[in-house]
Design an enzyme around this catalytic site. Structure first.
Site, mmCIF file in Angstrom:
data_model
loop_
_atom_site.group_PDB
_atom_site.id
_atom_site.type_symbol
_atom_site.label_atom_id
_atom_site.label_comp_id
_atom_site.label_asym_id
_atom_site.label_seq_id
_atom_site.Cartn_x
_atom_site.Cartn_y
_atom_site.Cartn_z
ATOM 1 N N LYS A 175 29.443 34.684 40.838
ATOM 2 C CA LYS A 175 30.460 35.576 42.283
ATOM 3 C C LYS A 175 29.861 36.255 42.230
ATOM 4 C CE LYS A 175 32.518 31.123 41.857
ATOM 5 N NZ LYS A 175 33.010 30.675 43.718
ATOM 6 N N TYR A 202 31.873 34.233 35.195
ATOM 7 C CA TYR A 202 31.327 33.602 36.034
ATOM 8 C C TYR A 202 31.695 34.889 37.153
ATOM 9 C CZ TYR A 202 34.818 31.502 39.308
ATOM 10 O OH TYR A 202 35.963 30.931 40.305
#
Length: 251
Positions: free
Chosen positions: A100, A96
């Site tokens: 990002k 994640y």
């Protein structure tokens, strides 16, 4: 309101063609650090492909400015608190934050190539109405109200919880930024709290005592012990200041 998917390039482009859009807030994308480890390709598709699709729609339709929702998790594990926007972000703990960070780099790419205003906003533990049910404050509230035992992690996690209306205020301030800008902002309250402090507030507000597991377990490798933001850049450039402290926000 269009109910569509940012990964669907034609559908997105058709929407952009129908309207004169000057400013985009890109808040779409699957959340969650630990779940991304179990579904890395799914998160890659949602976060990176979705962001690329959006930037392409903006480029094709001459959108001047994009604000991209990034995450405090991009800082990874660091002893340098509070996190400032120029701190290293090249050691992610899970898919994640890695993805990002990739969306932040895409913003810089489109700014460099096409002069687009690209702003990356790193959110810190946002909570409030319509929050995700897997997030700590919502999750612990439900467990206390239903008499369930709260699992305990050692070392105790510390988070810089930020109320959603403060996030919205910060995002709205970005409308005033000059065109052709590239920048990164932390949006946070700027005061970290232990999970035990959250539980104490919840007990007080609910009138119920929490049941906490007597044995503890280690956090997953994808987790990080603490988040704590330096918000001076947002305060200086945007004139923004958070208003809702943790007691007020949880209430």
């Amino acid at each position: 309101l269009y109910n569509t998917d940012v990964r669907k390039q034609k559908a997105l482009n058709d929407i952009f063609k129908k309207h004169t859009i000057e400013f985009v807030y890109h808040l779409a994308g699957r959340g969650g650090v630990s779940p991304s480890v179990a579904k890395p390709f799914y998160y890659l598709d949602e976060i990176v492909k979705g962001t690329l699709s959006l930037y392409e729609a903006c480029r094709k339709n001459s959108v001047a400015s994009v604000v991209n929702a990034s995450s405090s998790s991009v800082y990874g594990i660091s002893a340098d608190y509070p996190y400032s926007e120029n701190a290293p972000t090249d050691s992610p703990t899970a898919h994640y934050p890695a993805y990002k960070k990739m969306t932040e780099l895409l913003g810089h790419t489109y700014h460099h190539l096409y002069g687009m205003t690209a702003i990356n906003v790193r959110f810190f533990s946002v909570y409030g109405p319509r929050g995700r049910p897997d997030q700590i404050i919502y999750k612990f509230t439900g467990m206390i109200l239903n008499g369930k035992t709260i699992p305990w992690i050692t070392p105790e996690p510390v988070r810089d919880f930020t109320y959603v209306s403060d996030i919205v205020d910060g995002l709205m301030c970005m409308l005033t930024l000059p065109k052709h800008t590239y920048d990164i902002f932390n949006l946070a309250y700027g005061a970290p709290h232990k999970l035990s402090e959250v539980i104490t507030i919840l007990e007080s507000l609910s009138g119920k005592n929490a049941r906490i597991q007597t044995t503890s377990h280690a956090p997953p490798n994808s987790d990080f012990p603490k988040t704590y933001a330096d918000i001076s850049h947002a305060q200086k450039v945007l004139g923004w200041k958070p208003k809702i402290n943790l007691n007020e926000g949880i209430a």
